[in-house]
Motif scaffolding. Structure first.
Motif, PDB file in Angstrom:
ATOM      1  N   ASP A   1       1.152  -1.778   0.098  1.00  0.00           N
ATOM      2  CA  ASP A   1       0.392  -0.150  -0.472  1.00  0.00           C
ATOM      3  C   ASP A   1       1.249   1.217  -0.191  1.00  0.00           C
ATOM      4  OD1 ASP A   1       0.639   0.159   2.334  1.00  0.00           O
ATOM      5  OD2 ASP A   1      -0.884  -0.322   3.624  1.00  0.00           O
ATOM      6  N   SER A   2       0.093   2.562  -0.102  1.00  0.00           N
ATOM      7  CA  SER A   2       1.118   3.808  -0.017  1.00  0.00           C
ATOM      8  C   SER A   2       0.147   4.552   1.138  1.00  0.00           C
ATOM      9  CB  SER A   2       0.803   4.066  -1.107  1.00  0.00           C
ATOM     10  OG  SER A   2      -0.323   4.899  -1.847  1.00  0.00           O
ATOM     11  N   TYR A   3       1.141   5.206   2.051  1.00  0.00           N
ATOM     12  CA  TYR A   3       0.675   6.493   2.598  1.00  0.00           C
ATOM     13  C   TYR A   3       1.151   7.148   1.958  1.00  0.00           C
ATOM     14  CZ  TYR A   3      -2.046   3.161   5.456  1.00  0.00           C
ATOM     15  OH  TYR A   3      -3.493   2.034   5.820  1.00  0.00           O
ATOM     16  N   PRO A   4       0.594   8.909   2.560  1.00  0.00           N
ATOM     17  CA  PRO A   4       1.550   9.867   2.774  1.00  0.00           C
ATOM     18  C   PRO A   4       1.962  10.118   3.977  1.00  0.00           C
ATOM     19  CG  PRO A   4      -0.999  10.366   3.042  1.00  0.00           C
ATOM     20  CD  PRO A   4      -0.872   8.914   2.147  1.00  0.00           C
ATOM     21  N   ASN A   5       3.052  11.206   4.293  1.00  0.00           N
ATOM     22  CA  ASN A   5       4.045  11.237   5.074  1.00  0.00           C
ATOM     23  C   ASN A   5       4.424  12.183   5.236  1.00  0.00           C
ATOM     24  OD1 ASN A   5       5.350  10.419   7.598  1.00  0.00           O
ATOM     25  ND2 ASN A   5       6.535   9.202   6.596  1.00  0.00           N
ATOM     26  N   THR A   6       5.508  12.803   5.769  1.00  0.00           N
ATOM     27  CA  THR A   6       5.694  14.057   5.874  1.00  0.00           C
ATOM     28  C   THR A   6       7.534  14.297   6.554  1.00  0.00           C
ATOM     29  OG1 THR A   6       5.413  14.970   8.415  1.00  0.00           O
ATOM     30  CG2 THR A   6       4.242  15.700   5.966  1.00  0.00           C
ATOM     31  N   TYR A   7       8.638  14.503   6.256  1.00  0.00           N
ATOM     32  CA  TYR A   7      10.310  13.964   6.007  1.00  0.00           C
ATOM     33  C   TYR A   7      10.609  15.814   6.148  1.00  0.00           C
ATOM     34  CZ  TYR A   7      14.182  11.312   5.555  1.00  0.00           C
ATOM     35  OH  TYR A   7      16.208  11.117   5.830  1.00  0.00           O
ATOM     36  N   LEU A   8      10.787  15.763   7.864  1.00  0.00           N
ATOM     37  CA  LEU A   8      11.767  16.925   8.156  1.00  0.00           C
ATOM     38  C   LEU A   8      13.588  17.485   7.946  1.00  0.00           C
ATOM     39  CD1 LEU A   8      11.477  20.066   8.948  1.00  0.00           C
ATOM     40  CD2 LEU A   8      12.277  19.455  10.660  1.00  0.00           C
TER      41      LEU A   8
ATOM     42  N   LYS B   1       4.056   2.534  10.743  1.00  0.00           N
ATOM     43  CA  LYS B   1       3.147   2.160  12.384  1.00  0.00           C
ATOM     44  C   LYS B   1       2.056   1.527  10.928  1.00  0.00           C
ATOM     45  CE  LYS B   1       5.450   5.161  14.986  1.00  0.00           C
ATOM     46  NZ  LYS B   1       4.893   6.216  16.474  1.00  0.00           N
ATOM     47  N   LYS B   2       1.185   2.347  10.182  1.00  0.00           N
ATOM     48  CA  LYS B   2      -0.249   2.532   9.449  1.00  0.00           C
ATOM     49  C   LYS B   2       0.655   0.729   8.442  1.00  0.00           C
ATOM     50  CE  LYS B   2      -1.334   6.761   9.515  1.00  0.00           C
ATOM     51  NZ  LYS B   2      -2.039   7.777   8.679  1.00  0.00           N
ATOM     52  N   THR B   3       0.794   1.007   8.144  1.00  0.00           N
ATOM     53  CA  THR B   3       1.340  -0.556   7.812  1.00  0.00           C
ATOM     54  C   THR B   3       1.547  -1.554   7.830  1.00  0.00           C
ATOM     55  OG1 THR B   3       2.203   1.048   5.568  1.00  0.00           O
ATOM     56  CG2 THR B   3       3.181  -1.117   5.331  1.00  0.00           C
ATOM     57  N   LEU B   4       2.202  -1.544   9.198  1.00  0.00           N
ATOM     58  CA  LEU B   4       2.555  -2.760   9.764  1.00  0.00           C
ATOM     59  C   LEU B   4       1.485  -2.822  10.333  1.00  0.00           C
ATOM     60  CD1 LEU B   4       6.501  -1.612  10.996  1.00  0.00           C
ATOM     61  CD2 LEU B   4       5.487  -3.473  10.100  1.00  0.00           C
ATOM     62  N   LYS B   5       0.170  -2.198  10.777  1.00  0.00           N
ATOM     63  CA  LYS B   5      -0.725  -2.841  11.927  1.00  0.00           C
ATOM     64  C   LYS B   5      -1.636  -2.985  10.298  1.00  0.00           C
ATOM     65  CE  LYS B   5      -0.699   0.693  15.817  1.00  0.00           C
ATOM     66  NZ  LYS B   5      -1.418   2.431  15.840  1.00  0.00           N
ATOM     67  N   LYS B   6      -1.022  -2.449   9.602  1.00  0.00           N
ATOM     68  CA  LYS B   6      -2.237  -2.916   8.368  1.00  0.00           C
ATOM     69  C   LYS B   6      -1.753  -5.147   8.277  1.00  0.00           C
ATOM     70  CE  LYS B   6      -3.983  -2.741   3.223  1.00  0.00           C
ATOM     71  NZ  LYS B   6      -3.326  -2.378   1.973  1.00  0.00           N
ATOM     72  N   LEU B   7      -0.775  -4.982   7.998  1.00  0.00           N
ATOM     73  CA  LEU B   7       0.056  -6.533   7.926  1.00  0.00           C
ATOM     74  C   LEU B   7      -0.077  -7.287   8.928  1.00  0.00           C
ATOM     75  CD1 LEU B   7       1.905  -8.229   6.052  1.00  0.00           C
ATOM     76  CD2 LEU B   7       3.930  -6.877   7.686  1.00  0.00           C
ATOM     77  N   MET B   8      -0.354  -6.388  10.291  1.00  0.00           N
ATOM     78  CA  MET B   8      -0.653  -7.607  11.348  1.00  0.00           C
ATOM     79  C   MET B   8      -2.383  -7.529  11.999  1.00  0.00           C
ATOM     80  SD  MET B   8       2.496  -5.647  14.084  1.00  0.00           S
ATOM     81  CE  MET B   8       1.472  -6.436  15.225  1.00  0.00           C
ATOM     82  N   LYS B   9      -2.989  -7.166  10.513  1.00  0.00           N
ATOM     83  CA  LYS B   9      -4.300  -6.560  11.107  1.00  0.00           C
ATOM     84  C   LYS B   9      -4.779  -6.133  12.189  1.00  0.00           C
ATOM     85  CE  LYS B   9      -4.841 -10.449   7.347  1.00  0.00           C
ATOM     86  NZ  LYS B   9      -4.555  -9.980   6.772  1.00  0.00           N
ATOM     87  N   ILE B  10      -4.108  -5.616  12.974  1.00  0.00           N
ATOM     88  CA  ILE B  10      -4.726  -4.460  13.913  1.00  0.00           C
ATOM     89  C   ILE B  10      -5.763  -3.587  13.681  1.00  0.00           C
ATOM     90  CG2 ILE B  10      -3.792  -3.285  16.118  1.00  0.00           C
ATOM     91  CD1 ILE B  10      -1.439  -4.840  15.814  1.00  0.00           C
TER      92      ILE B  10
ATOM     93  N   TYR C   1       9.244  18.144   4.212  1.00  0.00           N
ATOM     94  CA  TYR C   1       8.653  17.629   2.874  1.00  0.00           C
ATOM     95  C   TYR C   1       7.596  16.270   2.978  1.00  0.00           C
ATOM     96  CZ  TYR C   1      13.552  18.987   0.533  1.00  0.00           C
ATOM     97  OH  TYR C   1      14.824  19.124   0.843  1.00  0.00           O
ATOM     98  N   ASN C   2       7.188  16.732   1.833  1.00  0.00           N
ATOM     99  CA  ASN C   2       5.846  16.132   1.969  1.00  0.00           C
ATOM    100  C   ASN C   2       6.211  14.352   1.055  1.00  0.00           C
ATOM    101  OD1 ASN C   2       3.151  17.372   3.175  1.00  0.00           O
ATOM    102  ND2 ASN C   2       3.835  18.914   1.207  1.00  0.00           N
ATOM    103  N   THR C   3       5.870  13.397   1.341  1.00  0.00           N
ATOM    104  CA  THR C   3       5.937  11.933   1.124  1.00  0.00           C
ATOM    105  C   THR C   3       5.345  11.082   1.158  1.00  0.00           C
ATOM    106  OG1 THR C   3       6.215  11.046   2.165  1.00  0.00           O
ATOM    107  CG2 THR C   3       8.714  12.465   1.788  1.00  0.00           C
ATOM    108  N   ILE C   4       5.089  11.053  -0.383  1.00  0.00           N
ATOM    109  CA  ILE C   4       4.419   9.105  -0.417  1.00  0.00           C
ATOM    110  C   ILE C   4       5.201   8.095  -0.447  1.00  0.00           C
ATOM    111  CG2 ILE C   4       4.607   9.180  -2.970  1.00  0.00           C
ATOM    112  CD1 ILE C   4       1.109   8.142  -1.384  1.00  0.00           C
ATOM    113  N   ASP C   5       4.928   7.559   0.400  1.00  0.00           N
ATOM    114  CA  ASP C   5       5.427   6.145   1.244  1.00  0.00           C
ATOM    115  C   ASP C   5       4.431   5.477   0.413  1.00  0.00           C
ATOM    116  OD1 ASP C   5       7.052   8.011   2.353  1.00  0.00           O
ATOM    117  OD2 ASP C   5       5.940   7.526   4.051  1.00  0.00           O
ATOM    118  N   LEU C   6       5.701   4.255  -0.365  1.00  0.00           N
ATOM    119  CA  LEU C   6       5.102   3.310  -0.907  1.00  0.00           C
ATOM    120  C   LEU C   6       5.766   1.310  -0.785  1.00  0.00           C
ATOM    121  CD1 LEU C   6       5.413   4.227  -4.752  1.00  0.00           C
ATOM    122  CD2 LEU C   6       3.655   4.112  -4.083  1.00  0.00           C
ATOM    123  N   PHE C   7       4.735   1.070  -0.160  1.00  0.00           N
ATOM    124  CA  PHE C   7       5.645  -0.096   0.935  1.00  0.00           C
ATOM    125  C   PHE C   7       5.347  -1.262   0.052  1.00  0.00           C
ATOM    126  CE2 PHE C   7       4.147   2.873   4.022  1.00  0.00           C
ATOM    127  CZ  PHE C   7       5.180   3.382   4.880  1.00  0.00           C
TER     128      PHE C   7
END
Length: 171
Positions: A103-110, A162-171, A116-122
């Motif tokens: 999946d992908s999620y927006p993120n920020t990176y200082l 965190k969001k992607t790992l939680k999705k993987l764990m189905k939390i 910087y606004n990022t789009i993180d692709l997992f």
């Protein structure tokens, strides 16, 4: 949007405007700059029942756990960017054809006072025989393998991870 430039890169004027979103405009010479989202990848590497984490050696979030990966360079695919980053950070070569998009999620990176606004692709990559014997000490303090049940989300550097790992764990 926070100011990125003090002066116009084109005419050196000091009256920059930030009308909306990521757009920067110089009213003097009509220069326009779009501070667009940067693409980044992260790879969840599984070996048997454990996930590989890197330990960040640079800000932002120095000392926190991270998934291996990084920014995608110009003219790279996300898959190739993942492959390159794993080579650079961990000195490993993977089979790009075995990367599975999650999946992908927006993120920020200082970075150096610029947000910087990022789009993180997992991506997911499984290799029960993978061995990590080296890493880039400028980028990483180390690596650690953890079972999903052992992950402390307060130790993870970025919300998108965190969001992607939680999705993987189905939390």
């Amino acid at each position: 949007m926070q100011p990125i430039f003090k002066f116009c890169p084109n005419c050196k004027g000091d009256h920059l405007e930030y009308p909306h979103g990521s757009k920067i405009v110089c009213p003097d010479c009509k220069f326009e700059y779009y501070h667009n989202t940067a693409g980044a990848t992260a790879v969840i590497i599984q070996k048997k029942d454990e996930i590989l984490f890197t330990i960040r050696n640079k800000e932002p979030q120095k000392g926190y756990l991270d998934l291996p990966g990084g920014f995608i360079d110009a003219n790279e695919t996300a898959e190739y960017g993942s492959f390159r980053e794993l080579q650079e950070e961990l000195n490993i070569s993977i089979d790009k054809s075995k990367l599975q998009y999650i999946d992908s999620y927006p993120n920020t990176y200082l970075y150096k006072d610029i947000l910087y606004n990022t789009i993180d692709l997992f991506f997911f990559y499984k290799d029960d025989n993978l061995s990590i014997i080296d890493f880039d000490p400028d980028e990483l303090k180390g690596v650690v393998w953890k079972k999903l049940s052992e992950i402390d989300f307060d130790e993870i550097a970025f919300e998108s991870h965190k969001k992607t790992l939680k999705k993987l764990m189905k939390i």
